[in-house]
Every structure is written in C-alpha cells, then in structure tokens.
Write an enzyme that holds these catalytic residues in place. Structure first.
Site, mmCIF file in Angstrom:
data_model
loop_
_atom_site.group_PDB
_atom_site.id
_atom_site.type_symbol
_atom_site.label_atom_id
_atom_site.label_comp_id
_atom_site.label_asym_id
_atom_site.label_seq_id
_atom_site.Cartn_x
_atom_site.Cartn_y
_atom_site.Cartn_z
ATOM 1 N N HIS A 1 -1.733 -5.359 1.602
ATOM 2 C CA HIS A 1 -3.065 -5.932 1.385
ATOM 3 C C HIS A 1 -2.904 -7.360 0.882
ATOM 4 O O HIS A 1 -1.990 -7.652 0.120
ATOM 5 C CB HIS A 1 -3.846 -5.123 0.351
ATOM 6 C CG HIS A 1 -5.074 -5.855 -0.124
ATOM 7 N ND1 HIS A 1 -6.273 -5.826 0.567
ATOM 8 C CD2 HIS A 1 -5.257 -6.695 -1.173
ATOM 9 C CE1 HIS A 1 -7.143 -6.599 -0.060
ATOM 10 N NE2 HIS A 1 -6.564 -7.139 -1.121
ATOM 11 N N TYR B 1 -12.160 -1.644 -2.314
ATOM 12 C CA TYR B 1 -12.661 -1.813 -0.941
ATOM 13 C C TYR B 1 -14.193 -1.751 -0.866
ATOM 14 O O TYR B 1 -14.741 -1.442 0.203
ATOM 15 C CB TYR B 1 -12.044 -0.748 -0.030
ATOM 16 C CG TYR B 1 -10.603 -1.039 0.352
ATOM 17 C CD1 TYR B 1 -10.264 -2.221 1.034
ATOM 18 C CD2 TYR B 1 -9.573 -0.155 0.052
ATOM 19 C CE1 TYR B 1 -8.947 -2.497 1.398
ATOM 20 C CE2 TYR B 1 -8.252 -0.422 0.416
ATOM 21 C CZ TYR B 1 -7.953 -1.600 1.091
ATOM 22 O OH TYR B 1 -6.655 -1.883 1.453
ATOM 23 N N ASN C 1 -1.085 -0.085 7.808
ATOM 24 C CA ASN C 1 -0.589 -1.448 8.046
ATOM 25 C C ASN C 1 0.061 -2.066 6.814
ATOM 26 O O ASN C 1 0.116 -3.279 6.658
ATOM 27 C CB ASN C 1 -1.687 -2.341 8.650
ATOM 28 C CG ASN C 1 -2.877 -2.497 7.725
ATOM 29 O OD1 ASN C 1 -2.880 -1.987 6.595
ATOM 30 N ND2 ASN C 1 -3.896 -3.218 8.185
ATOM 31 N N GLU D 1 -10.235 -9.708 -7.151
ATOM 32 C CA GLU D 1 -9.174 -8.694 -7.114
ATOM 33 C C GLU D 1 -8.162 -8.888 -8.239
ATOM 34 O O GLU D 1 -7.677 -7.918 -8.824
ATOM 35 C CB GLU D 1 -8.488 -8.721 -5.739
ATOM 36 C CG GLU D 1 -9.429 -8.240 -4.636
ATOM 37 C CD GLU D 1 -8.915 -8.482 -3.222
ATOM 38 O OE1 GLU D 1 -7.777 -9.012 -3.068
ATOM 39 O OE2 GLU D 1 -9.628 -8.132 -2.268
ATOM 40 N N LYS E 1 0.845 -1.197 0.000
ATOM 41 C CA LYS E 1 0.000 0.000 0.000
ATOM 42 C C LYS E 1 0.892 1.264 0.000
ATOM 43 O O LYS E 1 2.117 1.168 0.144
ATOM 44 C CB LYS E 1 -0.954 -0.063 1.200
ATOM 45 C CG LYS E 1 -1.876 -1.311 1.123
ATOM 46 C CD LYS E 1 -3.146 -1.198 1.962
ATOM 47 C CE LYS E 1 -2.946 -1.397 3.419
ATOM 48 N NZ LYS E 1 -4.220 -1.636 4.170
#
Ligand code: IDP
Ligand code: MG
Length: 224
Positions: A191, A125, A188, A202, A85
């Site tokens: 993904h 998302y 974090n 995805e 990310k």
C-alpha cells in the site's frame, strides 16, 4: 488444542497491536537506538517525555517529532505511508521492499509491525467503503500483520506509488514491486499513500506516537 492456543496468542497480539502500539514501539526504539548511537559516535543529549534530542558529529541537532508526522510536502522532507500488506508479509517480501526504498536513497523514519483489527482496516480504506470489494478488502487487510512504514524524501509520495506499480498487477511494469511480485488485484502486496492529503491522514492514523526525525549522513550524496 494447538490450533486453539495459537489462536488465543494471535488474538492477544491483535489486542496489543490495537491498544499499545505506542508503548511497544517506544520500547523497541530505545532498545535499537542506544547501541546505534554509541556505534556512530553520537551523543544522546536529552531523552524526556518521548522526545529525544541527539547531537550529531557536525553539531547539527536532530530531534524526534521536530516535524509533523507527515513531514513537509514538496520538500526533501516530504513523507508517505507505505505498508507491506498481509500477503507481502506471508511471502517474505518485507526485506526486499524496504531495500528498494533504502537503495533509492529514501530515508526510513518509521517502522513497525501491526496486526490491524477489522475496524482499523475499515478506517484505513474508508474512502472505498461504497465499493463492492470493500468488505473482502478489509477482511483480508486485517487477516494478519502488516508492516507500517513512514518514508521520507523528495517526491516520495509520487515516487512511492511508481515504485509500487499500478493497482492492477497486470498493468504494473516489471521492475515495480507489484510488477515483480504479484498477479491478482486483491493480492498486490503493498500500500502507498496516493496524495499529500492521504499521506497526512494515514500517517496520523498509523503513527500516532510519531516517527524519528534523524539526520542521514549521506544525504549530500543523494541530493544536489
Ligand atoms: P491502491 O492500493 O493502488 O491505492 P485502491 O484503489 O486504493 O488501490 O484500492 C485499494 C486496494 O483494494 C488495492 O490495492 C487492491 O488490493 C484492492 N482493490 C482495488 N480495486 C479492486 C477491485 O476492483 N476488486 C478487488 N480488489 C480491489
Ligand atoms: Mg489507495
């Protein structure tokens, strides 16, 4: 002045990322692939309309897009979508994250950097659209480039999630990516698809051009 021109370059990059990922990655694949094939003594047999067939030294044919982009769940050709990310890119963790999966024995079959538009982030998302943090999450996910990866191997969907760690960094064990590199939930680092259905969705979304179905010479030392 400088800030303005940097911004216009950035917005051009966003547009290119959103609209011409296919042609850019096809060009990149060709530039990288040719010397590698030559070095490894592989013969380029056919290259037409985005499909490349190579004959390996043991005459086992490997073909781009021979499998669906999401592979075959439950086999050694299971595939997942992993991404570094924007925070992971900023912090210089791309190489470390790729190295962990390579060293474990998994096969990288798709790789590219994309600066997602807000719409791409919202699509990615979409399952979280009812959550209060959805707006901020999508804004952050589209705030800079991400590194999109398709990894292949036995149990890669579950193992990928384990190697990432828990969503909440506080609950992530040291040794996992989030346990080693992150502190806050919204930063974090990475993904990973959480199920075969998510991986299919995805991978179709992020790799519409397909990935590379190549034969890995050391697989007999990874799988019994
Ligand atoms: P995952 O990334 O482990 O699959 P998801 O529940 O799918 O976790 O959430 C997507 C991302 O949204 C998380 O990685 C995290 O960065 C962020 N996130 C999840 N829950 C919260 C929250 O309660 N507040 C803020 N951000 C959150
Ligand atoms: Mg998730």
């Amino acid at each position: 002045m400088f800030a303005r021109s940097a911004r216009s370059i950035a917005s051009m990059a966003r547009t290119r990322g959103a609209t011409s990922t296919r042609s850019m990655s096809a060009v990149a694949a060709r530039v990288i692939a040719t010397p590698l094939y030559a070095k490894a003594g592989l013969a380029l047999a056919t290259a037409a309309a985005g499909t490349t067939i190579i004959a390996t030294s043991n005459n086992k044919a490997a073909q781009c897009d021979a499998l669906p982009v999401y592979g075959v769940p439950g086999t050694n050709q299971e595939r997942t979508f992993l991404a570094v990310k924007p925070d992971g890119v900023q912090r210089g963790l791309i190489g470390d994250i790729i190295a962990r999966f390579e060293k474990r024995g998994y096969k990288l079959v798709g790789l590219k950097m994309v600066w997602p538009t807000l719409e791409m982030a919202q699509d990615h998302y979409a399952d979280l659209s009812k959550k209060g943090f959805y707006g901020g999450l999508c804004k952050f996910f589209s705030s800079g480039p991400i590194v999109c990866m398709c990894w292949e191997g036995k149990d890669i969907i579950k193992q990928g999630r384990q190697m990432l760690g828990e969503t909440q960094p506080l609950a992530s064990k040291p040794g996992s990516i989030r346990g080693d590199f992150s502190i806050d939930l919204g930063r974090n680092i990475c993904h990973g698809s959480d199920s075969p259905e998510a991986a299919e969705h995805e991978l179709k979304m992020w790799f519409p051009e397909g990935v590379n179905d190549w034969g890995k010479a050391v697989d007999s030392s990874v799988y019994e």
